[in-house]
Enzyme design. Structure first.
Site, mmCIF file in Angstrom:
data_model
loop_
_atom_site.group_PDB
_atom_site.id
_atom_site.type_symbol
_atom_site.label_atom_id
_atom_site.label_comp_id
_atom_site.label_asym_id
_atom_site.label_seq_id
_atom_site.Cartn_x
_atom_site.Cartn_y
_atom_site.Cartn_z
ATOM 1 N N GLU A 274 0.830 -1.211 0.000
ATOM 2 C CA GLU A 274 0.000 0.000 0.000
ATOM 3 C C GLU A 274 0.864 1.261 0.000
ATOM 4 O OE1 GLU A 274 -3.438 0.024 -0.292
ATOM 5 O OE2 GLU A 274 -2.961 -2.060 -0.746
ATOM 6 N N TRP A 277 2.030 1.684 -3.495
ATOM 7 C CA TRP A 277 0.971 2.282 -4.304
ATOM 8 C C TRP A 277 1.034 3.800 -4.201
ATOM 9 C CZ3 TRP A 277 -2.314 1.157 -8.047
ATOM 10 C CH2 TRP A 277 -2.729 -0.162 -8.262
ATOM 11 N N TRP A 305 -20.928 11.322 -19.464
ATOM 12 C CA TRP A 305 -21.453 11.064 -18.132
ATOM 13 C C TRP A 305 -22.826 11.717 -17.996
ATOM 14 C CZ3 TRP A 305 -18.651 7.596 -15.582
ATOM 15 C CH2 TRP A 305 -17.282 7.489 -15.847
ATOM 16 N N ASN A 340 -10.800 2.356 3.208
ATOM 17 C CA ASN A 340 -10.334 2.234 1.831
ATOM 18 C C ASN A 340 -11.230 1.349 0.964
ATOM 19 O OD1 ASN A 340 -8.215 2.872 -0.168
ATOM 20 N ND2 ASN A 340 -7.899 0.656 -0.150
ATOM 21 N N TRP A 358 -16.457 10.984 -12.643
ATOM 22 C CA TRP A 358 -15.570 10.725 -11.502
ATOM 23 C C TRP A 358 -15.004 12.006 -10.921
ATOM 24 C CZ3 TRP A 358 -10.567 12.445 -11.898
ATOM 25 C CH2 TRP A 358 -10.075 12.689 -13.179
ATOM 26 N N TRP A 381 -9.769 7.315 -7.663
ATOM 27 C CA TRP A 381 -11.001 7.603 -8.402
ATOM 28 C C TRP A 381 -10.905 7.130 -9.842
ATOM 29 C CZ3 TRP A 381 -15.903 8.740 -7.581
ATOM 30 C CH2 TRP A 381 -16.267 9.089 -6.273
#
Length: 479
Positions: A274, A277, A305, A340, A358, A381
């Protein structure tokens, strides 16, 4: 006598601090300053976000940092204005030729620092930048063809292969604290003087400052071996809860990564992933600054969208009729933090159930999260929306009911934030609208009255998403 200025930003601690280490190593006297940047705070105030937990968390961290400086006979010098004006002015007042900072990766921050450096250079002064908030940045981890990675797993493998002990060593500052300058009196502005109001941060009892970060880390060390199996269940105490402290640098990434790397447990290694990341998303933002406003995959910028302000409001306020989604949004709105797993679930619901851009969800998280970080938030996102690097394939769509059944089976998390559903049996809790009228009455919750009916049917919404992304002509799967 040689003097320097350290400009604190996202690094509100004294230990293991790259810029401070280099300033203390190269000068006889070191001043410390913090800028309340009107370009950042003004944006929040213009949008009516006066009760902002992120600003209040930062303010509390500054209190802690200033008190620690006082113990060394120094203090923070505070300024409130535009950085490109105030930092050169302060450097002139202090008669320092060298200004030290830790590098930032947000496009706006990069532009700010370039403007500051240009003004300083015009006065024969130098802005020195150092890597501090990540282990590897910019071009330090590249593919064999010397290009940036766009997929996480090979990036992680290259990250681990490149890592040596020196990368995790702390920047020593303690032995040179006597070089900190006794700065002129500079009172820390109150929240009110900055234009903000107190939020509910105190009642949340979130540990703040460097001291609070170390307490949280010690607590997590006791649980880290179980991180892998607990991290996806929001009712369990699984996460480290250190994200806001990493965001403001009240704890060093090197301290955390060094500890995790030295442990052999699956939990520690999963947590290290993590942290990697986090480096990955900062690298992506550095090489692809356009992701702040555009899809990482340019083709996805053409997606149409839905414009649905009522549905967006229902999502923001936790009124979608899907309990896990609503409980997650209630958690965010109440605490400025979200688990998360639930960040993924709620982001998927907004983009792939409600069909909403988004960027609107990313903006709402920006407004609410204490730990908001552009690189990580944008990356998350775009992952959920399938527009980003190494993103979830567009045809894989979280089912909010099965996610709820899998990760909050007994409904403990749901009922914590949706007490109106407390009497609903666990089997019905994840889709309470399926209860009969008699069952609803016996549970004391009438769907559509005491708790919202679903704003849409997931199966129908799923098909609309497949159609929306269907230009990619790829097979469909549900998750």
């Amino acid at each position: 006598m040689s003097s320097a200025l350290v400009w604190f930003r996202r690094d509100l601690r004294l230990n293991d601090h790259a810029a401070l280490h280099h300033a203390l190593a190269n000068h006889d006297r070191v001043h410390c300053a913090f800028m309340f940047d009107k370009a950042i705070l003004g944006n929040l105030l213009q949008r009516g976000l006066k009760q902002n937990r992120r600003v209040e968390f930062m303010h509390a961290a500054l209190v802690d940092l200033n008190e620690e400086l006082h113990q060394h006979g120094s203090t923070l010098i505070f300024r409130h204005g535009l950085a490109e004006d105030e930092i050169p002015r302060l450097a002139n007042e202090l008669a320092v030729s060298d200004i030290y900072v830790n590098r930032d990766y947000d496009p706006a921050a990069i532009a700010r620092d370039a403007a500051v450096a240009k003004k300083l250079a015009a006065d024969s002064r130098t802005l020195h930048e150092y890597k501090d908030q990540v282990i590897f940045d910019r071009d330090e981890v590249l593919t064999l063809s010397a290009t940036p990675f766009s997929v996480f797993t090979p990036y992680k493998n290259a990250w681990l292969k490149r890592l040596i002990a020196q990368d995790l060593n702390a920047f020593e500052t303690a032995s040179r604290m006597h070089l900190l300058a006794p700065a002129p009196a500079s009172a820390l502005p109150t929240l009110q003087q900055l234009g903000f109001e107190a939020s509910n941060l105190d009642e949340l009892r979130i540990p703040t400052g460097a001291g609070g970060a170390q307490r949280l880390f010690r607590d997590f060390v006791e649980r880290i071996d179980h991180y892998a199996e607990r991290r996806d269940f929001p009712a369990l105490k699984g996460p480290s809860y250190l994200s806001a402290h990493l965001r403001f640098g009240t704890i060093s990434i090197r301290q955390l990564a060094a500890y995790a790397h030295a442990q052999s447990s699956r939990g520690a290694q999963t947590w290290l992933s993590e942290l990697i990341w986090r480096d990955f998303y900062h690298m992506i933002l550095w090489h692809h600054p356009q992701v702040a406003d555009h899809a990482f995959k340019p083709a996805f910028d053409s997606i149409e969208w839905d414009v649905a302000p009522d549905l967006l409001a229902a999502w923001c306020e936790g009124r979608t009729g899907y309990p896990l989604v609503d409980a997650a949004m209630k958690q965010l709105n109440h605490s400025g933090w979200m688990h998360n797993r639930l960040r993924m679930v709620t982001a998927s619901f907004l983009t792939k159930d409600l069909g909403i851009d988004w960027r609107l969800g990313e903006q709402y998280f920006h407004d609410q999260l204490i730990d908001y970080d552009l690189a990580a938030n944008n990356g998350g996102w775009q992952w959920a929306a399938s527009t980003g690097c190494d993103a979830q394939p567009w045809f894989r769509i979280f089912n909010p009911i099965t996610q709820s059944e899998k990760f909050d089976r007994d409904g403990k998390f749901i009922c914590r934030y949706l007490p109106e559903l407390a009497k609903v049996p666990a089997k019905q809790l994840h889709a309470p609208w399926k209860m009969s009228a008699d069952q609803q009455e016996s549970c004391g919750v009438i769907i559509g009255q005491d708790y919202p009916a679903p704003v849409l049917d997931h199966a129908v919404a799923r098909q609309r998403t497949l159609d929306r992304f269907g230009v990619l002509k790829t097979g469909a799967a549900d998750r």
